[in-house]
Design a protein around this motif. Structure first.
Motif, PDB file in Angstrom:
ATOM      1  N   ARG A 130      28.263  25.086   4.805  1.00  0.00           N
ATOM      2  CA  ARG A 130      28.843  24.026   5.632  1.00  0.00           C
ATOM      3  C   ARG A 130      27.963  22.777   5.593  1.00  0.00           C
ATOM      4  O   ARG A 130      28.457  21.663   5.632  1.00  0.00           O
ATOM      5  N   SER A 131      26.653  22.961   5.509  1.00  0.00           N
ATOM      6  CA  SER A 131      25.744  21.803   5.444  1.00  0.00           C
ATOM      7  C   SER A 131      25.940  21.043   4.136  1.00  0.00           C
ATOM      8  O   SER A 131      25.860  19.814   4.101  1.00  0.00           O
ATOM      9  N   TRP A 132      26.221  21.759   3.031  1.00  0.00           N
ATOM     10  CA  TRP A 132      26.507  21.103   1.750  1.00  0.00           C
ATOM     11  C   TRP A 132      27.742  20.230   1.878  1.00  0.00           C
ATOM     12  O   TRP A 132      27.763  19.083   1.418  1.00  0.00           O
ATOM     13  N   VAL A 133      28.778  20.770   2.502  1.00  0.00           N
ATOM     14  CA  VAL A 133      30.014  20.014   2.721  1.00  0.00           C
ATOM     15  C   VAL A 133      29.755  18.810   3.625  1.00  0.00           C
ATOM     16  O   VAL A 133      30.185  17.692   3.331  1.00  0.00           O
ATOM     17  N   SER A 134      29.030  19.033   4.710  1.00  0.00           N
ATOM     18  CA  SER A 134      28.774  17.972   5.686  1.00  0.00           C
ATOM     19  C   SER A 134      27.974  16.824   5.084  1.00  0.00           C
ATOM     20  O   SER A 134      28.257  15.646   5.343  1.00  0.00           O
ATOM     21  N   ARG A 135      26.973  17.140   4.264  1.00  0.00           N
ATOM     22  CA  ARG A 135      26.137  16.093   3.652  1.00  0.00           C
ATOM     23  C   ARG A 135      26.976  15.192   2.759  1.00  0.00           C
ATOM     24  O   ARG A 135      26.798  13.970   2.745  1.00  0.00           O
ATOM     25  N   ARG A 136      27.873  15.780   2.003  1.00  0.00           N
ATOM     26  CA  ARG A 136      28.690  14.975   1.096  1.00  0.00           C
ATOM     27  C   ARG A 136      29.719  14.135   1.836  1.00  0.00           C
ATOM     28  O   ARG A 136      29.962  12.986   1.481  1.00  0.00           O
ATOM     29  N   LEU A 137      30.308  14.683   2.867  1.00  0.00           N
ATOM     30  CA  LEU A 137      31.268  13.905   3.645  1.00  0.00           C
ATOM     31  C   LEU A 137      30.587  12.745   4.367  1.00  0.00           C
ATOM     32  O   LEU A 137      31.184  11.683   4.551  1.00  0.00           O
ATOM     33  N   SER A 138      29.329  12.950   4.765  1.00  0.00           N
ATOM     34  CA  SER A 138      28.610  11.870   5.462  1.00  0.00           C
ATOM     35  C   SER A 138      28.350  10.682   4.537  1.00  0.00           C
ATOM     36  O   SER A 138      28.275   9.544   4.986  1.00  0.00           O
ATOM     37  N   LEU A 139      28.228  10.952   3.226  1.00  0.00           N
ATOM     38  CA  LEU A 139      28.033   9.859   2.274  1.00  0.00           C
ATOM     39  C   LEU A 139      29.219   8.904   2.286  1.00  0.00           C
ATOM     40  O   LEU A 139      29.062   7.682   2.272  1.00  0.00           O
ATOM     41  N   ILE A 140      30.418   9.465   2.307  1.00  0.00           N
ATOM     42  CA  ILE A 140      31.627   8.651   2.318  1.00  0.00           C
ATOM     43  C   ILE A 140      31.684   7.794   3.570  1.00  0.00           C
ATOM     44  O   ILE A 140      32.072   6.620   3.536  1.00  0.00           O
ATOM     45  N   GLY A 141      31.264   8.364   4.693  1.00  0.00           N
ATOM     46  CA  GLY A 141      31.315   7.631   5.954  1.00  0.00           C
ATOM     47  C   GLY A 141      30.327   6.482   6.031  1.00  0.00           C
ATOM     48  O   GLY A 141      30.507   5.558   6.825  1.00  0.00           O
ATOM     49  N   LYS A 142      29.278   6.529   5.203  1.00  0.00           N
ATOM     50  CA  LYS A 142      28.232   5.509   5.277  1.00  0.00           C
ATOM     51  C   LYS A 142      28.430   4.359   4.290  1.00  0.00           C
ATOM     52  O   LYS A 142      27.704   3.357   4.364  1.00  0.00           O
ATOM     53  N   ILE A 143      29.374   4.489   3.380  1.00  0.00           N
ATOM     54  CA  ILE A 143      29.472   3.514   2.293  1.00  0.00           C
ATOM     55  C   ILE A 143      30.590   2.507   2.554  1.00  0.00           C
ATOM     56  O   ILE A 143      31.652   2.846   3.069  1.00  0.00           O
ATOM     57  N   ASP A 144      30.330   1.257   2.209  1.00  0.00           N
ATOM     58  CA  ASP A 144      31.314   0.184   2.315  1.00  0.00           C
ATOM     59  C   ASP A 144      32.450   0.431   1.320  1.00  0.00           C
ATOM     60  O   ASP A 144      32.230   0.926   0.210  1.00  0.00           O
ATOM     61  N   GLU A 145      33.680   0.081   1.720  1.00  0.00           N
ATOM     62  CA  GLU A 145      34.848   0.346   0.868  1.00  0.00           C
ATOM     63  C   GLU A 145      34.743  -0.346  -0.496  1.00  0.00           C
ATOM     64  O   GLU A 145      35.099   0.221  -1.528  1.00  0.00           O
ATOM     65  N   GLU A 146      34.268  -1.590  -0.482  1.00  0.00           N
ATOM     66  CA  GLU A 146      34.156  -2.330  -1.736  1.00  0.00           C
ATOM     67  C   GLU A 146      33.116  -1.690  -2.650  1.00  0.00           C
ATOM     68  O   GLU A 146      33.298  -1.607  -3.868  1.00  0.00           O
ATOM     69  N   VAL A 147      32.023  -1.232  -2.054  1.00  0.00           N
ATOM     70  CA  VAL A 147      30.984  -0.543  -2.822  1.00  0.00           C
ATOM     71  C   VAL A 147      31.526   0.785  -3.360  1.00  0.00           C
ATOM     72  O   VAL A 147      31.276   1.154  -4.510  1.00  0.00           O
ATOM     73  N   ALA A 148      32.296   1.499  -2.527  1.00  0.00           N
ATOM     74  CA  ALA A 148      32.885   2.774  -2.954  1.00  0.00           C
ATOM     75  C   ALA A 148      33.792   2.580  -4.165  1.00  0.00           C
ATOM     76  O   ALA A 148      33.798   3.398  -5.091  1.00  0.00           O
ATOM     77  N   SER A 149      34.539   1.475  -4.157  1.00  0.00           N
ATOM     78  CA  SER A 149      35.408   1.170  -5.293  1.00  0.00           C
ATOM     79  C   SER A 149      34.594   0.933  -6.561  1.00  0.00           C
ATOM     80  O   SER A 149      34.964   1.390  -7.653  1.00  0.00           O
TER      81      SER A 149
END
Length: 267
Positions: A130-149
């Protein structure tokens, strides 16, 4: 129905899941070199979907086949639903760890939102903690949409992105442009971001870091280490590395002197 191997015309492939993978031009180029010399070495993987074949694994091979004007590709066709397909995107790349952490995060986020799964369910379905899943999902939450693109397009690398997530979202794209323009490494990106965070105010951030990032980077050029030899390099490689490092020290001093503002006390 058991999996089957078929020759599928390129126009029948559905690339709608390609958004979960990062477009890495260097990797595409390597696949192109291989397919030019050896042809298709392993089948792509797809599922039947709305009259087409939705690619799960082998996106780069499809792109290269288009460039090389190959008419068909050998394909392993699976009889699975969409949720299973997305989970397989993770599992197919697990043994050789070919997926970047951001790609894993994008697949997990899509499963979380589109299929109404909890983090615990994702952990169970993927076989990761669950920690592996949580760490990766937290990355998405921290990144700007334009940067993610830009990450999805392969403009910003995963290592550069790891440095950018330390910044507030509103500052990420400005630093990202500097990092990409200068082609900074992971370590250099970290240095630039750390300097930005330590700046006293927005004026200093823009004046000293966004407008003149090279001064921050040059400040980190240090003396030669006591033992500069790298065991991974040949003797010629080590000699070349030491020569470059010796050259950089006077070059740094000259660069900083040229960049210094004139002495205001001189009449």
């Amino acid at each position: 129905m058991s999996p089957r191997i078929e020759d599928i015309p390129l126009e029948e492939f559905d690339l709608s899941l390609a958004g979960m993978r990062i477009m890495n031009p260097d990797l595409v180029s390597r696949v192109q070199d291989s397919m030019w010399l050896h042809g298709q070495l392993q089948p792509v993987v797809a599922r039947e979907h709305e009259g087409k074949y939705q690619i799960l694994d082998g996106f780069k091979r499809v792109y290269v086949a288009m460039d090389l004007m190959i008419k068909t590709l050998q394909c392993q066709v699976l009889d699975i639903d969409l949720q299973q397909a997305k989970l397989l995107i993770l599992s197919y790349n697990r043994p050789h760890q070919s997926m970047e952490v951001w790609e894993e995060a994008m697949v997990l986020e899509d499963l979380l939102k589109t299929h109404d799964l909890s983090q615990q369910s994702l952990s169970t379905l993927t076989g990761y903690s669950r920690s592996w899943v949580s760490r990766r999902l937290s990355l998405i939450g921290k990144i700007d949409e334009e940067v993610a693109s830009e990450i999805r397009m392969g403009v910003i690398t995963s290592s550069q992105a790891r440095a950018l997530i330390k910044l507030p979202r509103g500052n990420q794209i400005d630093l990202a442009r500097v990092i990409v323009d200068l082609g900074l490494s992971s370590r250099q990106s970290d240095r630039l971001v750390d300097a930005f965070l330590k700046a006293e105010d927005e004026d200093q951030q823009r004046r000293d870091i966004l407008n003149h990032p090279e001064q921050i980077l040059w400040d980190y050029v240090t003396d030669l280490p006591e033992d500069p030899n790298d065991a991974r390099l040949s003797s010629y490689g080590n000699d070349l590395m030491i020569s470059i490092m010796k050259f950089l020290q006077p070059a740094r001093t000259l660069f900083l002197r040229i960049g210094d503002p004139p002495n205001q006390n001189v009449k």
